[in-house]
Design a protein around this motif. Structure first.
Motif, PDB file in Angstrom:
ATOM      1  N   THR A  86       0.828  -1.192   0.000  1.00 52.64           N
ATOM      2  CA  THR A  86       0.000   0.000   0.000  1.00 52.64           C
ATOM      3  C   THR A  86       0.872   1.255   0.000  1.00 52.64           C
ATOM      4  OG1 THR A  86      -1.713  -1.164   1.247  1.00 52.64           O
ATOM      5  CG2 THR A  86      -1.845   1.230   1.200  1.00 52.64           C
ATOM      6  N   LYS A  87       0.523   2.205  -0.869  1.00 50.83           N
ATOM      7  CA  LYS A  87       1.343   3.400  -1.009  1.00 50.83           C
ATOM      8  C   LYS A  87       0.557   4.657  -0.680  1.00 50.83           C
ATOM      9  CE  LYS A  87       4.153   1.497  -4.793  1.00 50.83           C
ATOM     10  NZ  LYS A  87       4.589   1.700  -6.209  1.00 50.83           N
ATOM     11  N   LEU A  88       1.305   5.738  -0.466  1.00 47.99           N
ATOM     12  CA  LEU A  88       0.701   7.061  -0.384  1.00 47.99           C
ATOM     13  C   LEU A  88       0.434   7.530  -1.803  1.00 47.99           C
ATOM     14  CD1 LEU A  88       2.813   8.896   2.329  1.00 47.99           C
ATOM     15  CD2 LEU A  88       0.344   8.785   2.287  1.00 47.99           C
ATOM     16  N   GLU A  89      -0.824   7.716  -2.143  1.00 49.19           N
ATOM     17  CA  GLU A  89      -1.201   8.113  -3.496  1.00 49.19           C
ATOM     18  C   GLU A  89      -2.357   9.096  -3.467  1.00 49.19           C
ATOM     19  OE1 GLU A  89      -0.255   4.301  -6.338  1.00 49.19           O
ATOM     20  OE2 GLU A  89      -2.181   4.363  -5.308  1.00 49.19           O
ATOM     21  N   ILE A  90      -2.492   9.856  -4.548  1.00 52.87           N
ATOM     22  CA  ILE A  90      -3.638  10.742  -4.700  1.00 52.87           C
ATOM     23  C   ILE A  90      -4.367  10.429  -6.011  1.00 52.87           C
ATOM     24  CG2 ILE A  90      -2.705  12.614  -3.294  1.00 52.87           C
ATOM     25  CD1 ILE A  90      -1.957  14.060  -5.892  1.00 52.87           C
ATOM     26  N   SER A  91      -5.671  10.672  -6.013  1.00 49.94           N
ATOM     27  CA  SER A  91      -6.475  10.517  -7.223  1.00 49.94           C
ATOM     28  C   SER A  91      -6.602  11.878  -7.908  1.00 49.94           C
ATOM     29  CB  SER A  91      -7.864   9.979  -6.853  1.00 49.94           C
ATOM     30  OG  SER A  91      -8.589  10.958  -6.114  1.00 49.94           O
ATOM     31  N   PRO A  92      -7.072  11.901  -9.165  1.00 46.64           N
ATOM     32  CA  PRO A  92      -7.311  13.190  -9.822  1.00 46.64           C
ATOM     33  C   PRO A  92      -8.441  13.947  -9.140  1.00 46.64           C
ATOM     34  CG  PRO A  92      -7.324  11.361 -11.410  1.00 46.64           C
ATOM     35  CD  PRO A  92      -7.385  10.766 -10.053  1.00 46.64           C
ATOM     36  N   VAL A  93      -8.521  15.236  -9.413  1.00 47.16           N
ATOM     37  CA  VAL A  93      -9.620  16.057  -8.921  1.00 47.16           C
ATOM     38  C   VAL A  93     -10.794  15.908  -9.884  1.00 47.16           C
ATOM     39  CG1 VAL A  93     -10.395  18.383  -8.354  1.00 47.16           C
ATOM     40  CG2 VAL A  93      -8.039  17.697  -7.861  1.00 47.16           C
ATOM     41  N   HIS A  94     -11.963  15.604  -9.334  1.00 52.54           N
ATOM     42  CA  HIS A  94     -13.174  15.483 -10.136  1.00 52.54           C
ATOM     43  C   HIS A  94     -14.320  16.246  -9.466  1.00 52.54           C
ATOM     44  CE1 HIS A  94     -11.633  12.562 -12.969  1.00 52.54           C
ATOM     45  NE2 HIS A  94     -11.275  11.735 -11.986  1.00 52.54           N
ATOM     46  N   LYS A  95     -15.292  16.635 -10.256  1.00 48.54           N
ATOM     47  CA  LYS A  95     -16.493  17.249  -9.718  1.00 48.54           C
ATOM     48  C   LYS A  95     -17.251  16.241  -8.872  1.00 48.54           C
ATOM     49  CE  LYS A  95     -20.710  19.641 -11.228  1.00 48.54           C
ATOM     50  NZ  LYS A  95     -21.442  20.179 -12.416  1.00 48.54           N
ATOM     51  N   VAL A  96     -17.813  16.685  -7.762  1.00 47.12           N
ATOM     52  CA  VAL A  96     -18.595  15.817  -6.879  1.00 47.12           C
ATOM     53  C   VAL A  96     -20.058  15.913  -7.263  1.00 47.12           C
ATOM     54  CG1 VAL A  96     -19.314  15.385  -4.514  1.00 47.12           C
ATOM     55  CG2 VAL A  96     -16.956  16.057  -4.995  1.00 47.12           C
ATOM     56  N   GLY A  97     -20.691  14.772  -7.481  1.00 46.37           N
ATOM     57  CA  GLY A  97     -22.098  14.768  -7.792  1.00 46.37           C
ATOM     58  C   GLY A  97     -22.362  14.556  -9.269  1.00 46.37           C
TER      59      GLY A  97
END
Length: 231
Positions: free
Chosen positions: A220-231
């Protein structure tokens, strides 16, 4: 990368606004915000609908013996052109929306961890300015209690160009290994966040637990996902 595990998406941020308690202090959001698209869409739609109505009115007068047929043609023409005009206007407004600027975003972080191995912190951006665009990954660094800085890798999820209207949310997730060693581990205290395609950062408090002092045995790594609109 964590291809063998199911990924949580930023949809988990829906409805979390009430749960967020750590709000960064930002400006009034006038800098870099683009004009709203709604007025342009309405204007374009109204213009097209009017033009079509004028054209359709020729139906009943163009044929002396088919008044009903002419009326049907007129109604169809008006409806079709009005819808097309509205769609075209909305597209033009979206195209004019600029990048979401840091000063027009309210940044917050919340712990959404549900698993025992992988933790999830959701960082949200609430748009307090005009319509704007998020596209790509945010910058994110963790600051620890001893002053160290930890950079986060990007995961393999696809990015998208999302238009965020005033009051709407965009968000990304930080995935991290849960410290189950029984020791104190590494304790982050702050997250330094830079919105996509921006240079100005905002610092918010880390809302979750500590990280393992050594690499996670399950990868398991420290990772981030892309920014997306919520909803």
């Amino acid at each position: 990368m964590l291809g063998k595990r199911a990924r949580k998406t930023v949809v988990v941020a829906i409805g979390l606004a009430a749960a967020f308690s750590l709000t960064a202090c930002n400006g009034d959001g006038d800098d870099g915000a683009a004009p709203a698209a709604s007025s342009e869409g309405q204007s374009a739609g109204s213009s097209n609908a009017t033009g079509s109505s004028g054209s359709g009115s020729k139906g009943p007068t163009g044929s002396s013996g088919s008044g009903s047929s002419g009326s049907g043609s007129s109604g169809s023409g008006s409806s079709g052109s009005g819808s097309s005009g509205s769609s075209a206007g909305q597209g033009a407004g979206d195209a004019k929306a600029g990048t979401c600027r840091t000063d027009a975003l309210q940044v917050e972080a919340a712990d959404n961890t549900t698993g025992k191995k992988e933790g999830v912190v959701t960082v949200s951006f609430k748009n307090t300015g005009g319509d704007c665009v998020v596209n790509g990954f945010a910058g994110a660094d963790l600051k620890t209690a001893d002053g160290s800085s930890i950079s986060l890798d990007r995961n393999g999820e696809a990015t998208s160009r999302d238009v965020i209207k005033t009051g709407e949310l965009a968000a990304f997730n930080i995935y991290f290994p849960v410290n189950d060693s029984g020791g104190s581990g590494v304790r982050p205290t702050k997250i330094v966040v830079t919105p996509p395609n921006e240079t100005k950062s905002v610092t918010v408090s880390w809302p979750a637990g500590s990280l393992p002092a050594s690499d996670s045995p399950d990868g398991t790594k420290l990772e981030i996902s892309p920014v997306h609109k919520v909803g």
